[in-house]
Design a protein around this motif. Structure first.
Motif, PDB file in Angstrom:
ATOM      1  N   ARG A  21       1.523  -1.282   0.007  1.00 59.00           N
ATOM      2  CA  ARG A  21       0.572   0.233   0.068  1.00 59.00           C
ATOM      3  C   ARG A  21       0.483   1.117  -0.173  1.00 59.00           C
ATOM      4  O   ARG A  21       0.801   2.124  -0.991  1.00 59.00           O
ATOM      5  CB  ARG A  21      -0.857  -0.126   1.470  1.00 59.00           C
ATOM      6  N   GLN A  22       1.465   0.858   0.717  1.00 58.73           N
ATOM      7  CA  GLN A  22       3.048   2.329   0.719  1.00 58.73           C
ATOM      8  C   GLN A  22       3.684   2.751  -0.582  1.00 58.73           C
ATOM      9  O   GLN A  22       3.658   3.703  -1.038  1.00 58.73           O
ATOM     10  CB  GLN A  22       4.247   2.191   2.030  1.00 58.73           C
ATOM     11  N   TRP A  23       4.046   1.358  -1.186  1.00 60.25           N
ATOM     12  CA  TRP A  23       4.134   1.216  -2.671  1.00 60.25           C
ATOM     13  C   TRP A  23       3.770   2.224  -3.607  1.00 60.25           C
ATOM     14  O   TRP A  23       4.270   2.628  -4.526  1.00 60.25           O
ATOM     15  CB  TRP A  23       5.077   0.711  -3.063  1.00 60.25           C
ATOM     16  N   THR A  24       2.328   1.674  -3.609  1.00 60.37           N
ATOM     17  CA  THR A  24       1.683   1.888  -4.700  1.00 60.37           C
ATOM     18  C   THR A  24       1.079   3.707  -4.555  1.00 60.37           C
ATOM     19  O   THR A  24       0.719   4.464  -5.268  1.00 60.37           O
ATOM     20  CB  THR A  24       0.287   1.142  -4.456  1.00 60.37           C
ATOM     21  N   THR A  25       0.771   4.203  -3.259  1.00 59.78           N
ATOM     22  CA  THR A  25       0.729   5.607  -2.911  1.00 59.78           C
ATOM     23  C   THR A  25       2.120   5.988  -3.291  1.00 59.78           C
ATOM     24  O   THR A  25       1.872   7.303  -3.461  1.00 59.78           O
ATOM     25  CB  THR A  25       0.300   5.976  -1.024  1.00 59.78           C
ATOM     26  N   ALA A  26       2.935   5.619  -3.155  1.00 57.03           N
ATOM     27  CA  ALA A  26       4.763   6.053  -3.108  1.00 57.03           C
ATOM     28  C   ALA A  26       4.732   6.649  -4.268  1.00 57.03           C
ATOM     29  O   ALA A  26       5.384   8.106  -5.266  1.00 57.03           O
ATOM     30  CB  ALA A  26       5.907   6.107  -2.580  1.00 57.03           C
ATOM     31  N   TYR A  27       4.099   6.002  -5.394  1.00 53.21           N
ATOM     32  CA  TYR A  27       4.962   5.433  -6.827  1.00 53.21           C
ATOM     33  C   TYR A  27       3.646   5.867  -7.373  1.00 53.21           C
ATOM     34  O   TYR A  27       4.208   5.958  -9.072  1.00 53.21           O
ATOM     35  CB  TYR A  27       5.833   4.039  -6.921  1.00 53.21           C
ATOM     36  N   GLN A  28       2.290   5.920  -7.648  1.00 51.19           N
ATOM     37  CA  GLN A  28       1.906   6.157  -8.480  1.00 51.19           C
ATOM     38  C   GLN A  28       1.682   6.764  -9.418  1.00 51.19           C
ATOM     39  O   GLN A  28       1.548   6.509 -11.035  1.00 51.19           O
ATOM     40  CB  GLN A  28      -0.080   5.182  -7.683  1.00 51.19           C
ATOM     41  N   THR A  29       1.446   8.185  -9.173  1.00 53.04           N
ATOM     42  CA  THR A  29       2.161   9.023 -10.171  1.00 53.04           C
ATOM     43  C   THR A  29       2.608   8.958 -11.161  1.00 53.04           C
ATOM     44  O   THR A  29       2.960   9.558 -12.469  1.00 53.04           O
ATOM     45  CB  THR A  29       1.460  10.252  -9.041  1.00 53.04           C
TER      46      THR A  29
END
Length: 161
Positions: free
Chosen positions: A6-14
Protein backbone atom coordinates in the motif's frame (compact mmCIF):
# COMPACT_ATOMS: atom_id res chain seq x y z
CA UNK A 1 4.07 -7.06 3.44
CA UNK A 2 0.61 -5.82 2.46
CA UNK A 3 1.31 -2.63 4.39
CA UNK A 4 4.43 -2.04 2.31
CA UNK A 5 2.54 -2.69 -0.90
CA UNK A 6 0.00 0.00 0.00
CA UNK A 7 2.84 2.41 0.80
CA UNK A 8 4.58 1.62 -2.49
CA UNK A 9 1.36 2.06 -4.42
CA UNK A 10 0.72 5.44 -2.84
CA UNK A 11 4.32 6.58 -3.23
CA UNK A 12 4.83 5.55 -6.87
CA UNK A 13 1.45 5.54 -8.61
CA UNK A 14 1.81 9.06 -10.01
CA UNK A 15 5.32 8.46 -11.32
CA UNK A 16 4.36 5.14 -12.90
CA UNK A 17 1.24 6.61 -14.53
CA UNK A 18 3.17 9.64 -15.79
CA UNK A 19 5.83 7.46 -17.43
CA UNK A 20 3.21 5.21 -19.04
CA UNK A 21 1.11 8.17 -20.19
CA UNK A 22 4.07 9.93 -21.75
CA UNK A 23 5.30 6.83 -23.58
CA UNK A 24 1.90 5.62 -24.77
CA UNK A 25 0.17 9.00 -25.37
CA UNK A 26 -3.13 7.38 -24.38
CA UNK A 27 -4.63 7.66 -20.90
CA UNK A 28 -6.64 4.46 -21.11
CA UNK A 29 -3.65 2.40 -22.24
CA UNK A 30 -1.50 4.02 -19.57
CA UNK A 31 -4.04 3.05 -16.91
CA UNK A 32 -3.98 -0.55 -18.16
CA UNK A 33 -0.19 -0.66 -18.00
CA UNK A 34 -0.15 0.87 -14.52
CA UNK A 35 -2.63 -1.71 -13.30
CA UNK A 36 -0.57 -4.54 -14.81
CA UNK A 37 2.63 -3.11 -13.31
CA UNK A 38 1.12 -2.99 -9.83
CA UNK A 39 -0.21 -6.53 -10.24
CA UNK A 40 3.33 -7.64 -11.02
CA UNK A 41 4.57 -5.69 -8.02
CA UNK A 42 2.04 -7.55 -5.87
CA UNK A 43 3.25 -10.86 -7.30
CA UNK A 44 6.90 -10.00 -6.57
CA UNK A 45 6.42 -8.11 -3.30
CA UNK A 46 8.07 -10.86 -1.24
CA UNK A 47 11.24 -10.92 -3.32
CA UNK A 48 11.92 -7.18 -3.67
CA UNK A 49 13.90 -5.15 -1.18
CA UNK A 50 12.43 -1.78 -0.35
CA UNK A 51 15.33 0.05 -1.99
CA UNK A 52 14.75 -1.77 -5.30
CA UNK A 53 10.98 -1.30 -5.59
CA UNK A 54 10.94 2.06 -7.40
CA UNK A 55 13.54 1.20 -10.09
CA UNK A 56 11.99 -2.24 -10.55
CA UNK A 57 8.49 -0.82 -10.92
CA UNK A 58 9.59 1.88 -13.38
CA UNK A 59 11.53 -0.69 -15.43
CA UNK A 60 8.52 -3.03 -15.58
CA UNK A 61 6.28 -0.13 -16.60
CA UNK A 62 8.69 1.05 -19.29
CA UNK A 63 9.12 -2.45 -20.69
CA UNK A 64 5.36 -3.04 -20.83
CA UNK A 65 4.89 0.29 -22.64
CA UNK A 66 7.60 -0.53 -25.15
CA UNK A 67 6.06 -3.97 -25.72
CA UNK A 68 2.69 -2.36 -26.44
CA UNK A 69 4.23 0.15 -28.79
CA UNK A 70 6.02 -2.61 -30.70
CA UNK A 71 2.83 -4.65 -31.03
CA UNK A 72 0.70 -1.74 -32.10
CA UNK A 73 0.80 0.79 -34.84
CA UNK A 74 3.06 3.73 -35.28
CA UNK A 75 0.20 6.20 -34.93
CA UNK A 76 0.15 9.80 -36.05
CA UNK A 77 1.33 12.08 -33.32
CA UNK A 78 -1.43 13.49 -31.16
CA UNK A 79 -1.47 16.66 -29.14
CA UNK A 80 -1.35 16.65 -25.35
CA UNK A 81 -4.80 16.27 -23.74
CA UNK A 82 -5.05 19.75 -22.34
CA UNK A 83 -3.58 23.20 -22.67
CA UNK A 84 -2.41 25.39 -19.85
CA UNK A 85 -5.24 27.39 -18.37
CA UNK A 86 -5.35 31.14 -17.95
CA UNK A 87 -3.54 32.02 -21.16
CA UNK A 88 -4.78 33.94 -24.13
CA UNK A 89 -5.89 31.74 -27.06
CA UNK A 90 -2.94 32.83 -29.22
CA UNK A 91 -0.50 32.04 -26.41
CA UNK A 92 -2.17 28.67 -25.87
CA UNK A 93 -1.90 27.86 -29.54
CA UNK A 94 1.80 28.77 -29.71
CA UNK A 95 2.57 26.92 -26.50
CA UNK A 96 0.67 23.91 -27.80
CA UNK A 97 2.50 24.00 -31.13
CA UNK A 98 5.92 24.15 -29.45
CA UNK A 99 4.87 21.47 -27.00
CA UNK A 100 3.78 19.16 -29.82
CA UNK A 101 7.09 19.67 -31.60
CA UNK A 102 9.05 18.85 -28.47
CA UNK A 103 6.79 15.92 -27.62
CA UNK A 104 7.16 14.51 -31.14
CA UNK A 105 10.93 14.98 -31.03
CA UNK A 106 11.19 13.14 -27.69
CA UNK A 107 8.99 10.31 -28.94
CA UNK A 108 11.11 10.10 -32.08
CA UNK A 109 14.25 9.32 -30.08
CA UNK A 110 15.49 5.75 -30.06
CA UNK A 111 15.67 3.79 -26.84
CA UNK A 112 17.18 4.20 -24.30
CA UNK A 113 17.46 7.91 -25.15
CA UNK A 114 13.68 8.44 -25.08
CA UNK A 115 13.30 6.84 -21.65
CA UNK A 116 16.29 8.75 -20.32
CA UNK A 117 14.85 12.12 -21.35
CA UNK A 118 11.42 11.25 -19.99
CA UNK A 119 12.67 9.93 -16.68
CA UNK A 120 15.39 12.51 -16.03
CA UNK A 121 14.19 15.71 -17.68
CA UNK A 122 10.41 15.33 -17.64
CA UNK A 123 9.84 13.36 -14.46
CA UNK A 124 13.04 14.58 -12.76
CA UNK A 125 14.17 11.27 -11.32
CA UNK A 126 17.68 11.22 -9.91
CA UNK A 127 20.52 9.97 -12.08
CA UNK A 128 20.87 7.03 -9.71
CA UNK A 129 17.19 6.05 -10.03
CA UNK A 130 17.39 6.32 -13.82
CA UNK A 131 20.53 4.17 -13.89
CA UNK A 132 18.93 1.53 -11.68
CA UNK A 133 15.68 1.55 -13.65
CA UNK A 134 17.32 1.24 -17.05
CA UNK A 135 20.08 -1.08 -15.82
CA UNK A 136 22.81 1.33 -16.95
CA UNK A 137 25.88 2.64 -15.19
CA UNK A 138 25.89 6.24 -13.99
CA UNK A 139 28.45 7.30 -16.66
CA UNK A 140 26.30 5.64 -19.34
CA UNK A 141 23.24 7.55 -18.17
CA UNK A 142 25.09 10.86 -18.31
CA UNK A 143 26.65 10.13 -21.70
CA UNK A 144 23.42 8.87 -23.28
CA UNK A 145 21.45 11.76 -21.81
CA UNK A 146 23.96 14.23 -23.25
CA UNK A 147 23.58 12.59 -26.68
CA UNK A 148 19.78 12.58 -26.41
CA UNK A 149 19.66 16.26 -25.50
CA UNK A 150 22.00 17.13 -28.36
CA UNK A 151 19.82 15.18 -30.79
CA UNK A 152 16.71 16.97 -29.52
CA UNK A 153 18.40 20.34 -29.77
CA UNK A 154 19.50 19.62 -33.35
CA UNK A 155 16.03 18.40 -34.35
CA UNK A 156 14.30 21.41 -32.85
CA UNK A 157 16.75 23.82 -34.49
CA UNK A 158 15.92 22.28 -37.87
CA UNK A 159 12.22 22.96 -37.26
CA UNK A 160 12.69 26.65 -36.55
CA UNK A 161 11.47 28.99 -39.28
Amino acid sequence: MDKYFRQWTTAYQTQVWSLARFLLKDSAEAEDVVQEAFIRLWQHRETLSEARVKPWLLRVTRNMCLDRLRRERPEADTAPDDLAGGEEPLEQMERSREGRKLHAAVLGLDEPYRSLVIMRDVQQHSYEDVAATLDLSLPQVKTYLHRARKTLRDQLMELRP
